[in-house]
Scaffold this active site. Sequence first.
Site, mmCIF file in Angstrom:
data_model
loop_
_atom_site.group_PDB
_atom_site.id
_atom_site.type_symbol
_atom_site.label_atom_id
_atom_site.label_comp_id
_atom_site.label_asym_id
_atom_site.label_seq_id
_atom_site.Cartn_x
_atom_site.Cartn_y
_atom_site.Cartn_z
ATOM 1 N N LEU A 1 64.139 94.883 62.245
ATOM 2 C CA LEU A 1 62.674 94.892 62.431
ATOM 3 C C LEU A 1 62.141 96.321 62.430
ATOM 4 C CD1 LEU A 1 62.093 92.022 65.059
ATOM 5 C CD2 LEU A 1 62.072 91.899 62.552
ATOM 6 N N THR B 1 68.654 96.956 42.826
ATOM 7 C CA THR B 1 67.422 97.159 42.056
ATOM 8 C C THR B 1 67.721 97.708 40.661
ATOM 9 O OG1 THR B 1 65.491 98.610 41.966
ATOM 10 C CG2 THR B 1 67.307 99.386 43.279
ATOM 11 N N ASP B 2 66.777 97.506 39.741
ATOM 12 C CA ASP B 2 66.929 98.097 38.399
ATOM 13 C C ASP B 2 66.763 99.615 38.436
ATOM 14 O OD1 ASP B 2 64.185 98.194 38.869
ATOM 15 O OD2 ASP B 2 63.607 97.146 37.033
ATOM 16 N N GLU B 3 66.218 100.133 39.559
ATOM 17 C CA GLU B 3 65.920 101.575 39.600
ATOM 18 C C GLU B 3 67.192 102.430 39.558
ATOM 19 O OE1 GLU B 3 62.735 102.650 42.282
ATOM 20 O OE2 GLU B 3 61.950 100.618 42.232
ATOM 21 N N TYR C 1 65.532 107.013 46.976
ATOM 22 C CA TYR C 1 65.711 105.566 47.156
ATOM 23 C C TYR C 1 66.755 105.031 46.165
ATOM 24 C CZ TYR C 1 64.829 100.570 46.339
ATOM 25 O OH TYR C 1 64.990 99.224 46.130
ATOM 26 N N SER C 2 66.557 105.314 44.872
ATOM 27 C CA SER C 2 67.479 104.723 43.892
ATOM 28 C C SER C 2 68.870 105.340 44.012
ATOM 29 C CB SER C 2 66.928 104.814 42.472
ATOM 30 O OG SER C 2 66.562 106.123 42.140
ATOM 31 N N ALA C 3 68.941 106.629 44.428
ATOM 32 C CA ALA C 3 70.260 107.244 44.627
ATOM 33 C C ALA C 3 71.002 106.549 45.764
ATOM 34 C CB ALA C 3 70.110 108.735 44.928
ATOM 35 N N LYS D 1 70.536 103.415 46.780
ATOM 36 C CA LYS D 1 70.914 102.063 46.348
ATOM 37 C C LYS D 1 72.111 102.141 45.390
ATOM 38 C CE LYS D 1 69.222 98.536 47.070
ATOM 39 N NZ LYS D 1 69.440 97.538 48.158
ATOM 40 N N ASN E 1 59.434 93.139 42.266
ATOM 41 C CA ASN E 1 58.983 91.820 42.732
ATOM 42 C C ASN E 1 57.530 91.896 43.192
ATOM 43 O OD1 ASN E 1 61.711 90.000 44.249
ATOM 44 N ND2 ASN E 1 61.823 91.460 42.579
ATOM 45 N N TYR F 1 48.664 106.619 40.528
ATOM 46 C CA TYR F 1 49.454 107.848 40.365
ATOM 47 C C TYR F 1 49.416 108.320 38.909
ATOM 48 C CZ TYR F 1 51.724 106.498 44.825
ATOM 49 O OH TYR F 1 51.990 106.143 46.121
ATOM 50 N N GLY G 1 58.835 113.073 40.456
ATOM 51 C CA GLY G 1 59.944 112.438 39.733
ATOM 52 C C GLY G 1 59.655 111.001 39.318
HETATM 53 P P1 NAD Z 1 61.440 95.305 52.620
HETATM 54 O O1 NAD Z 1 61.287 96.750 52.914
HETATM 55 O O2 NAD Z 1 60.233 94.432 52.559
HETATM 56 O O3 NAD Z 1 62.425 94.628 53.702
HETATM 57 C C1 NAD Z 1 63.591 95.270 54.160
HETATM 58 C C2 NAD Z 1 64.039 94.579 55.444
HETATM 59 O O4 NAD Z 1 65.250 95.224 55.887
HETATM 60 C C3 NAD Z 1 63.019 94.696 56.587
HETATM 61 O O5 NAD Z 1 62.862 93.440 57.224
HETATM 62 C C4 NAD Z 1 63.664 95.704 57.543
HETATM 63 O O6 NAD Z 1 63.317 95.491 58.910
HETATM 64 C C5 NAD Z 1 65.144 95.473 57.283
HETATM 65 N N1 NAD Z 1 65.960 96.650 57.615
HETATM 66 C C6 NAD Z 1 65.728 97.940 57.245
HETATM 67 N N2 NAD Z 1 66.684 98.743 57.760
HETATM 68 C C7 NAD Z 1 67.537 97.941 58.450
HETATM 69 C C8 NAD Z 1 68.728 98.177 59.183
HETATM 70 N N3 NAD Z 1 69.221 99.431 59.335
HETATM 71 N N4 NAD Z 1 69.364 97.130 59.740
HETATM 72 C C9 NAD Z 1 68.873 95.868 59.616
HETATM 73 N N5 NAD Z 1 67.748 95.583 58.950
HETATM 74 C C10 NAD Z 1 67.083 96.610 58.366
HETATM 75 O O7 NAD Z 1 62.280 95.247 51.266
HETATM 76 P P2 NAD Z 1 62.249 94.176 50.075
HETATM 77 O O8 NAD Z 1 61.237 94.597 49.079
HETATM 78 O O9 NAD Z 1 62.219 92.808 50.632
HETATM 79 O O10 NAD Z 1 63.683 94.449 49.431
HETATM 80 C C11 NAD Z 1 64.830 93.752 49.887
HETATM 81 C C12 NAD Z 1 66.032 94.211 49.086
HETATM 82 O O11 NAD Z 1 65.822 93.953 47.695
HETATM 83 C C13 NAD Z 1 66.310 95.710 49.208
HETATM 84 O O12 NAD Z 1 67.703 95.881 49.251
HETATM 85 C C14 NAD Z 1 65.736 96.289 47.927
HETATM 86 O O13 NAD Z 1 66.423 97.455 47.544
HETATM 87 C C15 NAD Z 1 65.982 95.151 46.954
HETATM 88 N N6 NAD Z 1 65.034 95.061 45.827
HETATM 89 C C16 NAD Z 1 63.677 95.086 46.036
HETATM 90 C C17 NAD Z 1 62.820 94.950 44.952
HETATM 91 C C18 NAD Z 1 61.319 94.925 45.151
HETATM 92 O O14 NAD Z 1 60.578 94.932 44.155
HETATM 93 N N7 NAD Z 1 60.807 94.848 46.358
HETATM 94 C C19 NAD Z 1 63.323 94.816 43.651
HETATM 95 C C20 NAD Z 1 64.720 94.797 43.484
HETATM 96 C C21 NAD Z 1 65.562 94.916 44.567
HETATM 97 P P1 TYD Z 2 55.786 100.497 43.934
HETATM 98 O O1 TYD Z 2 55.102 99.211 44.295
HETATM 99 O O2 TYD Z 2 55.890 101.569 44.969
HETATM 100 O O3 TYD Z 2 57.207 100.129 43.322
HETATM 101 P P2 TYD Z 2 58.328 101.087 42.593
HETATM 102 O O4 TYD Z 2 57.986 102.495 42.807
HETATM 103 O O5 TYD Z 2 59.571 100.687 43.308
HETATM 104 O O6 TYD Z 2 58.309 100.684 41.143
HETATM 105 O O7 TYD Z 2 55.005 101.125 42.710
HETATM 106 C C1 TYD Z 2 54.857 100.437 41.469
HETATM 107 C C2 TYD Z 2 54.218 101.390 40.484
HETATM 108 O O8 TYD Z 2 52.880 101.682 40.914
HETATM 109 C C3 TYD Z 2 54.926 102.740 40.390
HETATM 110 O O9 TYD Z 2 54.887 103.182 39.032
HETATM 111 C C4 TYD Z 2 54.091 103.648 41.257
HETATM 112 C C5 TYD Z 2 52.698 103.086 41.116
HETATM 113 N N1 TYD Z 2 51.818 103.223 42.302
HETATM 114 C C6 TYD Z 2 50.536 103.774 42.184
HETATM 115 O O10 TYD Z 2 50.093 104.153 41.085
HETATM 116 N N2 TYD Z 2 49.762 103.875 43.303
HETATM 117 C C7 TYD Z 2 50.192 103.476 44.537
HETATM 118 O O11 TYD Z 2 49.451 103.629 45.546
HETATM 119 C C8 TYD Z 2 51.514 102.901 44.648
HETATM 120 C C9 TYD Z 2 52.041 102.437 45.972
HETATM 121 C C10 TYD Z 2 52.279 102.788 43.502
#
Ligand code: NAD
Ligand code: TYD
Length: 377
Positions: free
Chosen positions: A37, A135-137, A183-185, A187, A213, A240, A316
Amino acid sequence: MKRNILITGGAGFIGSHVVRLFVNKYPDYHIFNLDKLTYAGNLANLKDIEDRTNYTFIKADIADLDMMRSVISDNRIDGIIHLAAESHVDRSIKDPFTFARTNVMGTLALLQAAKEYWESLPEKFEGKLFYHISTDEVYGALELTHPEGVPAPFSTKASAGEHEAYGSEFFLETTKYNPHSPYSASKASSDHFVRAYHDTYGMPTLVTNCSNNYGPYQFPEKLIPLFINNIRHGKPLPVYGKGENVRDWLFVEDHARAIDTIFHDGKVAETYNIGGFNEWKNIDLIRVVIKTVDRLLGNPEGHSDHLITYVTDRLGHDMRYAIDSRKLQRELGWEPSLQFEEGIEKTVRWYLDNQDWMDNITSGDYERYYDDMYKNR
Ligand code: NAD
Ligand code: TYD
């Protein structure tokens, strides 16, 4: 079949959809949702299933090795779906250490605890799986070789084959890792540890790499929920750079369905890319979001266009992500269920209908954090 499944990060955005799907679909499974949380974890995401008898919430930090050992052995866990992570690129630029701690050391602690428990059992790893969500990143950034877009080369329900691709290259499961952001490093590092536990100890692991997502319950620092909320409040929409970066978008429930399919039918040690061939330039996507919010709020077309505000680019900033998910479609028969326009409409409606959920998050600490980030750009 009775099973005890541990889902980490289940109070976050994607995790809450996975927990809900598993609790509803598999009454014989007991689902343990383990989450620290952090600012991103919110138990309000799971209100509808919190009283189910096949569901238990555990508040814990994945980096706490002793705690992971007891959670896994006390509950006789026989499958893990690992989503807990720090997930926002902008935060990773400000505070990379937190990302290394949770995403790298936390994943390692969870892996080690699972390995020790599974090794202690007479049947070893039989039927167990450590499924790591990535992630794809991690693959880095693709070039914009077609800046104006060309018809998408592959058709899926998400794109209907009419959508555009902004380059001829796509991320495949075999694409070399080349992460750019902290972040991607982090992951990428966790993905390597997961595979190392398979290659070294024979742990049954599996990794999936998914595109961006969108959908209900996403924390409003990410592009789509942030912009929906700002449009509702008449606040600036910080784009951005020039808004030309390209992301590949998938509806979160389609990701959760893919995770279900892969957890049950995926092959151990494999990697599957998950995506819907649904690329959008940020600025084009933002215009769709503005149009949808304005229409659903009863505002005239163009009402909120003036909120678009170009701001300093992200450091970056990766230019283009685009996933080739044909392996998953071919081998396990998964494909997205929704076209993007339907998914966006559902998403915008959800945020407008659940303003309390949004207001509870955006008041207080988060608002101060966001104002601070925005002012400093
Ligand atoms: P999010 O930030 O919404 O949720 C992350 C959850 O992990 C939160 O509930 C947080 O409380 C919990 N958490 C964080 N640190 C923790 C710790 N040390 N111990 C236990 N719980 C912890 O993230 P999300 O967008 O739901 O992403 C979930 C996973 O999917 C991540 O691994 C992310 O890298 C991956 N992912 C996300 C996306 C995307 O577009 N959001 C795409 C591909 C992969
Ligand atoms: P984000 O939702 O942070 O996902 P990710 O960086 O993991 O792809 O951002 C999606 C795209 O939108 C990314 O190219 C950055 C851009 N962006 C903005 O232009 N303005 C914003 O305020 C945010 C949060 C993201």
